[in-house]
Write an enzyme that holds these catalytic residues in place. Sequence first.
Site, PDB file in Angstrom:
ATOM      1  N   CYS A  60       0.835  -1.203   0.000  1.00 31.30           N
ATOM      2  CA  CYS A  60       0.000   0.000   0.000  1.00 31.30           C
ATOM      3  C   CYS A  60       0.869   1.252   0.000  1.00 31.30           C
ATOM      4  O   CYS A  60       0.600   2.226  -0.716  1.00 31.30           O
ATOM      5  CB  CYS A  60      -0.948  -0.002   1.190  1.00 31.30           C
ATOM      6  SG  CYS A  60      -0.146  -0.156   2.805  1.00 31.30           S
ATOM      7  N   THR A  96      -1.082  -8.248   7.161  1.00 31.40           N
ATOM      8  CA  THR A  96      -0.269  -7.027   7.084  1.00 31.40           C
ATOM      9  C   THR A  96       0.767  -7.006   8.199  1.00 31.40           C
ATOM     10  O   THR A  96       1.942  -6.688   7.982  1.00 31.40           O
ATOM     11  CB  THR A  96      -1.167  -5.783   7.178  1.00 31.40           C
ATOM     12  OG1 THR A  96      -2.070  -5.775   6.068  1.00 31.40           O
ATOM     13  CG2 THR A  96      -0.334  -4.509   7.148  1.00 31.40           C
TER      14      THR A  96
END
Length: 326
Positions: free
Chosen positions: A132, A168
């Site tokens: 991201c 994540t």
Amino acid sequence: MENQRRWPVAIIGSGNIGTDLMIKVMRGSTRLEMGAMVGIDPDSDGLRRAASFGVPTTAEGIEGLLKLPNFKDIKVVFDATSASAHRTNWELLKETGVRVLDLTPAAIGPSCIPVVNMEEHLEETNLNMVTCGGQATVPIVAAISEVAPVRYAEIVSSVSARSAGPGTRANIDEFTETTSEALVQVGGAAEGKAIMILNPAEPPMLMRNTVYALVEGEQDHTALEASIGKMVSKVQEYVPGYQLKQAVQFETFGAENPLYMPGSGEFRGTRVIVMLEVTGAAHYLPAYAGNLDIMTSAAMAVAERWAENSGVESHLTETTLQEVGA
């Protein structure tokens, strides 16, 4: 050229990223349709939602996907698991002929940032969507590189702790390594470094990214700012919540005030500082989860371009929009 209306796709990983991506595909994709949602927890919210939408599901992971009757029709598999899981998944998928978009930092295939190098990878079978933070910052480094040589690029990506799921968190080390490499390989910097922060602030903060770039020699600040602004507009075409937080900042270092860089000595030139903010579309998690939005939007943009390149028509049915509450 394949002449069909939309490409069926499968998503492996029924967590935050996978669920957000599923909703995006169903709510707004013009060339893709959901073919399967794959997880390992039968009670996950992502699998429950997929089943409620009529999407074929399996809680048996990659093995379950391969056993689904409609797997033969799947054109793209989005892997939204973890770096280690993707390595296993790719070993089982690579001989099937299906295309894979890796939303983990495993970095098996070439790194892809849609606005920078998507057109170079129209024939690839495994593309890595970096991270991201990479999707947010590599375009800016690439924009600076178009105007001036970037000796060093450093990015700091700060996301809400609430938006970071188990995958994540497990991939923090891979995040920094994969993003750093993309700053060089895709962004054009001679050297790159990435830092990720999971911010526990309450209420949750929006995703924010800071880019520090050192460019050699005397440079035209107006040209740099224009290139950055143009790149921001390009990213906004598929991530509307992506924006500059404030005006681009410049700091000049000359013979009288050189910047000392550990390991490489004095630097003379310009430091460019770009501050970015990403507001999520709130398709799954609230708007603070811009990190989900930029990752899933970038992956969907690549899959749609693949489909377009293969002759898939662009259309969106009212039935699909109603099914997901658009």
